[in-house]
Design a protein around this motif. Structure first.
Motif, mmCIF file in Angstrom:
data_model
loop_
_atom_site.group_PDB
_atom_site.id
_atom_site.type_symbol
_atom_site.label_atom_id
_atom_site.label_comp_id
_atom_site.label_asym_id
_atom_site.label_seq_id
_atom_site.Cartn_x
_atom_site.Cartn_y
_atom_site.Cartn_z
ATOM 1 N N SER A 141 0.821 -1.212 0.000
ATOM 2 C CA SER A 141 0.000 0.000 0.000
ATOM 3 C C SER A 141 0.857 1.264 0.000
ATOM 4 C CB SER A 141 -0.930 -0.005 1.214
ATOM 5 O OG SER A 141 -0.188 0.077 2.421
ATOM 6 N N ASP A 179 3.483 1.709 -1.733
ATOM 7 C CA ASP A 179 3.905 1.941 -3.118
ATOM 8 C C ASP A 179 2.737 2.052 -4.090
ATOM 9 O OD1 ASP A 179 6.553 1.776 -2.284
ATOM 10 O OD2 ASP A 179 6.595 -0.406 -2.536
ATOM 11 N N SER A 180 1.528 1.956 -3.574
ATOM 12 C CA SER A 180 0.366 1.987 -4.451
ATOM 13 C C SER A 180 0.099 3.396 -4.974
ATOM 14 C CB SER A 180 -0.865 1.473 -3.692
ATOM 15 O OG SER A 180 -2.032 1.643 -4.474
ATOM 16 N N HIS A 181 -0.344 3.492 -6.240
ATOM 17 C CA HIS A 181 -0.709 4.772 -6.859
ATOM 18 C C HIS A 181 -2.221 4.840 -7.111
ATOM 19 C CE1 HIS A 181 3.503 5.839 -7.563
ATOM 20 N NE2 HIS A 181 3.685 4.563 -7.888
ATOM 21 N N ASP A 225 -3.648 8.407 -6.283
ATOM 22 C CA ASP A 225 -2.824 9.568 -6.594
ATOM 23 C C ASP A 225 -3.635 10.730 -7.138
ATOM 24 O OD1 ASP A 225 -0.681 8.246 -5.698
ATOM 25 O OD2 ASP A 225 0.323 7.994 -7.629
ATOM 26 N N ASN A 226 -4.663 10.461 -7.896
ATOM 27 C CA ASN A 226 -5.454 11.530 -8.516
ATOM 28 C C ASN A 226 -6.676 11.931 -7.699
ATOM 29 O OD1 ASN A 226 -3.759 11.674 -10.782
ATOM 30 N ND2 ASN A 226 -4.815 9.945 -11.757
ATOM 31 N N LYS A 263 1.570 10.205 3.095
ATOM 32 C CA LYS A 263 2.110 10.865 1.904
ATOM 33 C C LYS A 263 2.135 12.384 2.033
ATOM 34 C CE LYS A 263 0.877 7.248 -1.378
ATOM 35 N NZ LYS A 263 0.216 6.924 -2.659
#
Length: 538
Positions: free
Chosen positions: A20, A22-24, A27-28, A522
């Motif tokens: 999780s 490294d998950s994208h 992102d948006n 993040k």
């Protein structure tokens, strides 16, 4: 058993957590939506205070004894005659701060526009929100002072301790665990200390003293560092901030931070009445050793005195040492303390060398507040009477972002920004007080625009019924000028609580939603990307 379950499940759980990170997938997704933030914000309390003779610690000192004299005794203390107390009409909130526990809220009272010598009474007031007898209109404790209190800072670790400054130039430390008299110590007014109003005060940790110090700034351009546990008898360090050609700078706000890339420097950022934003640093030699050594002395010097003399330039140091020891010998002193140095009346430029080493692009009006980001070592903000809120990178002269909160939401003339703070818990959030509103900004990149946009994500205003003290009893209240927010405070321990003090002498408390308080894994990366992008466009 629990142990056998953890031995089986822990490896799978840790692997999923790493995936999780490294998950994208999100992102948006913008985690903050302005309307949702304001809808989830709850107005909790409206705290008011009126001076009364009950449960108030009254202190006064003769004005002639407020000045420091080497041969003078202890200052006299006299209770005020309650009939001579000035009316608290017009007192404003000059500072708000949450105690380290997060459940106590303190406020100082004075007049923001009258930061000079005065005989009017100021006060510091404390509410305990966790108390069973909590009443928004009845403070838990309060203490008066012989002049306006102009600023406030809570001790980062000790919930009952607060530092404050007065409009007459005194630095004060209060401990509200002392029921009879919370005032622990009060500095003297002296030519080599503060002799002007203290608009700002901060706590800063000193690894060499292994303790928290108070850092105060006054309009005479001096930045002083105090150890509260020596009764504020004498500051332990000083910086004189000046610019070439114009001399001392009038400092209206200060933010202090230790640099991450050097253990030998303490950077100080200060704003002036003229709009200047300056950076200074302490002399490295004065901080390098916990037990500094001094050569060429015939008498025993205290550690504090040695640190002071190390501020003097090496070309003048031997002359000052000789003069100090000669006078101490005449008065049969056995050793040299800090006061012995000031007793010889050395020139200011000798004992207080100019520590300014960088000047940033100035504002066009007086600076009202400066704050450093707790999550980015090179990011700080400034706000001013010119209605601007600016973001600076410590290594760049020009600001990386400039915006005007009041104009961003209306076409009206810009209002002064009187206070601004970074959130101590969420890296991407900052708040600013302008006019009667609190503006929250999210420092993150928008997926729809390559250039960072600084628009308020939430705007808070108190309910109309909570904007003046005793509005129904005061028939002229509506004729007063519009109130404004003077001071704001995030709560580091109880993240959801936020406080603001206004020009009507009221303190407003909100409960903030998680979008403005909770640090995600993040947020720090988003802040770094945001600052890097701003630096690229500036």
């Amino acid at each position: 058993s629990l142990l056998s379950f953890l031995s089986v499940a822990s490896s799978n759980m840790l692997s999923e957590l790493e995936l999780s990170m490294d998950s994208h997938a999100f992102d948006n997704l913008s985690p903050i939506l302005g309307g949702a933030v304001e809808a989830n914000t709850e107005y909790r309390y409206s705290l008011t205070w009126r001076r009364s003779s009950a449960n108030v610690i009254k202190r006064n000192t003769e004005r002639k004894n407020l000045f420091y004299s080497v041969d003078s005794g202890e200052e006299d203390e006299n209770d005020w005659d309650s009939e001579n107390n000035p009316s608290d009409s017009g007192l404003q909130v000059t500072g708000v701060a949450w105690g380290a526990s997060g459940m106590t809220l303190a406020a100082t009272f004075g007049k923001r526009d009258d930061l000079g010598w005065c005989n009017d009474i100021g006060a510091i007031v404390l509410w305990d929100l966790s108390s069973r007898n909590f009443d928004p209109k009845v403070p838990h404790q309060q203490a008066q002072h012989s002049s306006f209190l102009s600023c406030l800072a809570a001790h980062p670790e000790k919930p009952s301790i607060f530092g404050s400054g007065s409009s007459s130039g005194e630095v004060l430390v209060y401990d509200f665990s002392r029921q009879d008299d919370p005032l622990v110590s009060c500095s003297k007014i002296y030519d080599y200390f503060h002799n002007g109003a203290i608009p700002s005060i901060r706590w800063t940790y000193d690894k060499y003293e292994d303790d928290w110090l108070l850092c105060s700034v006054s309009k005479d351009g001096k930045v002083l560092f105090w150890n509260p546990w020596n009764k504020l008898k004498c500051p332990i360090q000083c910086m004189m901030l000046a610019r070439a050609g114009i001399g001392s700078v009038s400092g209206n706000a200060i933010a202090v931070s230790m640099t991450k890339n050097s253990d030998e420097r303490r950077l100080v950022l200060v704003g002036s009445d003229g709009g200047a934003v300056l950076r200074g640093s302490l002399e490295e030699s004065a901080l390098r050793h916990r037990r500094p050594k001094l050569t060429g002395c015939k008498m025993k010097w205290s550690k504090a005195a040695i640190k002071w003399i190390l501020n003097v330039h090496s070309s003048q140091r031997s002359k000052v040492i000789q003069a100090v020891e000669e006078k101490a010998t005449r008065f049969n002193k056995k050793g040299i303390d800090s006061i012995s140095i000031f007793d010889i009346k050395p020139p200011f430029n000798v004992i207080f060398p100019n520590s300014t080493n960088f000047e940033y692009s100035p504002h066009s009006g007086p600076i009202t507040s400066i704050d450093t980001s707790p999550f980015h070592k090179n990011l700080f903000l400034s706000c001013s009477m010119d209605s601007q809120l600016r973001l600076y990178h410590t290594l760049q002269q020009i600001p990386i972002a400039m915006f005007e909160p009041s104009i961003s939401v209306s076409n009206a003339t810009g209002d002064a920004v009187l206070d601004a703070k970074f959130s101590p818990t969420k890296p991407t959030i900052l708040a600013a007080a302008s006019s009667h509103c609190i503006y929250f900004y999210g420092m993150e990149l928008s997926p729809s625009s390559p250039h960072p946009l600084m628009e308020p994500i939430a705007i808070l205003t108190p309910p109309s019924s909570c904007t003046a003290v005793d509005r129904q009893e005061d028939k002229t209240m509506e004729q007063k000028r519009p109130y404004s927010m003077h001071a704001i405070a995030f709560n580091k321990s109880i993240q959801s609580l936020f406080a603001a003090g206004d020009s009507d002498g009221m303190i407003h408390v909100w409960k903030l939603p998680q979008q403005l308080t909770c640090n995600t894994n993040k947020d720090t990366m988003m802040l770094n990307d945001f600052v890097s992008t701003l630096c690229k466009y500036s």
